[in-house]
Each structure stands twice: as C-alpha cells, then as structure tokens.
Design a protein around this motif. Sequence first.
Motif, short mmCIF file in Angstrom:
data_model
loop_
_atom_site.label_atom_id
_atom_site.label_comp_id
_atom_site.label_asym_id
_atom_site.label_seq_id
_atom_site.Cartn_x
_atom_site.Cartn_y
_atom_site.Cartn_z
N TYR A 31 0.84 -1.21 0.00
CA TYR A 31 0.00 0.00 0.00
C TYR A 31 0.87 1.25 0.00
O TYR A 31 0.60 2.21 -0.72
CB TYR A 31 -0.90 -0.02 1.24
N ASN B 77 -6.55 11.01 1.38
CA ASN B 77 -7.25 9.76 1.06
C ASN B 77 -7.30 9.49 -0.45
O ASN B 77 -8.04 10.17 -1.16
CB ASN B 77 -8.66 9.78 1.64
N PRO B 78 -6.57 8.52 -0.91
CA PRO B 78 -6.59 8.20 -2.35
C PRO B 78 -7.68 7.17 -2.63
O PRO B 78 -7.40 6.05 -3.09
CB PRO B 78 -5.20 7.60 -2.57
N CYS B 79 -8.94 7.54 -2.38
CA CYS B 79 -10.01 6.54 -2.31
C CYS B 79 -10.19 5.67 -3.56
O CYS B 79 -10.41 4.48 -3.45
CB CYS B 79 -11.32 7.21 -1.94
N CYS C 242 -7.32 3.37 -3.84
CA CYS C 242 -7.34 2.49 -2.67
C CYS C 242 -8.35 1.35 -2.87
O CYS C 242 -8.02 0.17 -2.69
CB CYS C 242 -7.68 3.33 -1.44
N HIS C 243 -9.55 1.70 -3.29
CA HIS C 243 -10.56 0.65 -3.52
C HIS C 243 -10.12 -0.30 -4.63
O HIS C 243 -10.30 -1.50 -4.53
CB HIS C 243 -11.91 1.29 -3.90
N MET D 123 -7.61 -2.60 -3.36
CA MET D 123 -8.21 -3.61 -2.46
C MET D 123 -8.84 -4.76 -3.26
O MET D 123 -8.73 -5.92 -2.91
CB MET D 123 -9.25 -2.97 -1.55
N ARG E 2 -20.29 8.59 -1.42
CA ARG E 2 -19.13 9.47 -1.20
C ARG E 2 -18.85 10.20 -2.50
O ARG E 2 -18.75 9.57 -3.56
CB ARG E 2 -17.91 8.63 -0.82
N CYS F 275 -11.34 5.71 8.73
CA CYS F 275 -10.09 5.80 7.97
C CYS F 275 -9.35 7.10 8.30
O CYS F 275 -9.86 8.20 8.10
CB CYS F 275 -10.38 5.72 6.47
N LEU G 152 -6.91 8.44 6.89
CA LEU G 152 -6.49 9.24 5.73
C LEU G 152 -7.54 10.29 5.35
O LEU G 152 -7.24 11.23 4.63
CB LEU G 152 -6.21 8.32 4.54
N THR G 153 -8.75 10.12 5.85
CA THR G 153 -9.80 11.11 5.55
C THR G 153 -9.84 12.21 6.61
O THR G 153 -10.67 13.12 6.54
CB THR G 153 -11.19 10.45 5.49
S1 SF4 Z 1 -11.68 5.99 3.06
FE1 SF4 Z 1 -9.60 5.22 3.42
S2 SF4 Z 1 -9.81 2.99 3.29
FE2 SF4 Z 1 -11.64 3.85 2.37
S3 SF4 Z 1 -11.15 3.97 0.19
FE3 SF4 Z 1 -10.63 5.97 1.08
S4 SF4 Z 1 -8.48 5.80 1.59
FE4 SF4 Z 1 -9.22 3.72 1.27
#
Ligand code: SF4
Length: 325
Positions: free
Chosen positions: A66, A83-85, A88-89, A92, A117, A194, A196-197
């Motif tokens: 990560y 947050n690199p959402c 990141c998703h 995952m 979101r 999270c 990161l947010t």
């Molecule tokens: S909120 Fe955090 S864990 Fe969820 S997608 Fe964004 S960076 Fe990832």
Amino acid sequence: MKALALFSGGLDSTLAMKLIKDQGIEVIAIHIKTGFGSINDRMEHMQNMCKQIGVKLEVLDVRDDYLKEVLFEPKYGYGKHFNPCIDCHGFMFKATSKLLKKYNASFMISGEVLGQRPMSQNKDSLEKVKKISLNEDLILRPLSAKLLEITKVESKGWVDREKLLDISGRNRSVQFEMAKKIGLVDFEPPAGGCLLTQPQFGNKMKDFIKYDKMQVQDIDTLKTGRHLRLPDGAKFIIGRDESDNQKIEKIINDKYLKVLTLDAIGPTALLDKTASQKDKELAVSFIISYAKTEANKEYDVDFGDFKMSGVKLESRDIVKKYLIQ
Ligand code: SF4
C-alpha cells in the motif's frame, strides 16, 4: 458458489455480505489491512459483525504494498485530505482477486453505495475502481447493483439480480432499516474511521513525507501522541496521556530514541535518532515541561544510550510553534 467480500467492518459491507449469503452463497470477509483504518485495533468489532451474520473473517496485511503502490502516487489523486479513495478501492479489489483461487471463490463483493461518497462512489469512480482491480467482470456491489450495469456475476446467474438492491446517496435509512430487520447490533456509526480522511492525520502525513520516506514501522508511530517538528528537522513525539504513553512504550521503530524523564513522573516520548544537539536540547526542555516538575530545577532525561539535563520552560506556549496539527 463462493464470494470474497471487501470488509471494512462497517455497516454497508456487513449488509452486502448478508444479502449475498441469503442467496445461499458462501461469503468470506476479507479485511484489507492498510494500517490506516483506525487508531485502535478493530479486530474484536469486525469479528463481532461477521459472527452476527455467520461469515468467516480473514485479514490480508497489505501495508507494505500500500505504501509502495497506492498512497503516494495515486493515479486518480486524493480526496479532500490524504485519502486516495479510488486507487485504494481498486487496489483492495486487486489484492482480493489474488485470493479468489486460494479460497476457490468465483467473484468479489463490496459495500460500496452509488453516490454515497462524492469522490469515490459516483458512477465514474466505481468504473475506475473496476479498471484498477484488473478483474472488473468479477466485481458486484450488492447494495447498488440494480442501478449499475449488469455484471457477469448476475448475467451468468451466479446471483439473482432481482434480490439485489438499488440504494444510492448518503441517506442511510434503508441500511438502518435492514440492520433492524436482521437484528444487527453494535454496528459503527457512519463516516468510517479511515485516518487518511481526517485533516489532522493528513497534515502529519504531509509533514512526514517532507522529511522522510515512509515505511510500515512509521504507520503506528504516526497514530500516537503529540507530534512536533523541531527547528533542525527532528521529529519529536510526546505521549498526551497514559494510553499514549503505553502505546509509545510498545512502538518498535529503529528511527527513534525513547525519551523519558528521570526523577519525575512524565510522558514517554520519541525523538529522531538523527536529531541535532539543538533539537535534543529543545526536546529535553519540552519533555520536562510536560512532566510533573518544578520551575528552575534541573532534571535528567534518559535517551537510552545517553542522558541530558535541562529545566522546565517558562510557558508551554513555546511548544505550540512546533506542533504539527
Ligand atoms: S476511506 Fe480510506 S480505506 Fe476507504 S477507500 Fe478511502 S483511503 Fe481507502
């Protein structure tokens, strides 16, 4: 038929698993440990949620990858904070897809809800997430499936699309209603944990990368204590309370010296091993000022390999200048 679920510990991913399980499909919850999920260990909570719906929980530790692949150069950028959402998703799903064979599973699900979101869960973002995952055909979002393009998982008849949902937006009344219906208890309030947010944590991250390259051992260090950047660039971390002190005590990070006041009850602190003499002297006066000490009296401070002494500051206001917040 078996499915792997991206499981954050939250209500949405729990309900998504329940929907699929109710179709007679075995579901295994995969919690992807990035290291930034929360300050405290949520294992007990996650186990409780999985137990309530009869699903097995597995944890996949991806912290190293990560840091290397996602956090610092996200293809689709950051959200409001660090947050690199989208990336990141996608990551995952990619990590989970590598487990499909191991668990003899056919597809993956998540608790993503269309429009929940602004950055990561609009239609365009959900498509981007699929692309990054490298297994876009095998991703199903049970809570919003009826609002999205039909997937291979549905067209092949692996799941019954009719029994999936069409939830969208931030209003979570449907989810709360579902939770009530199935008797789910102790679920966390929305917003997620999270780090990161969170703006303050984002600031610590931004400061950190100006001075250092992040490694797995730095993640827990960033989560604990009051963080200061001293004038010559050394990082100094002081425990704010007993709980912080205990956490700092347990941190194993070879970049730092453990710092303690001698002859006075005080916080536990960490100082960069490479700190200059000037920064060390400042750290000494700071830790003495946060300890139960008297003015104009000299105290010894232990750095493990060596000791230094100093006196209390006239006012702790000086510390504020160096706080990362
Ligand atoms: S909120 Fe955090 S864990 Fe969820 S997608 Fe964004 S960076 Fe990832």
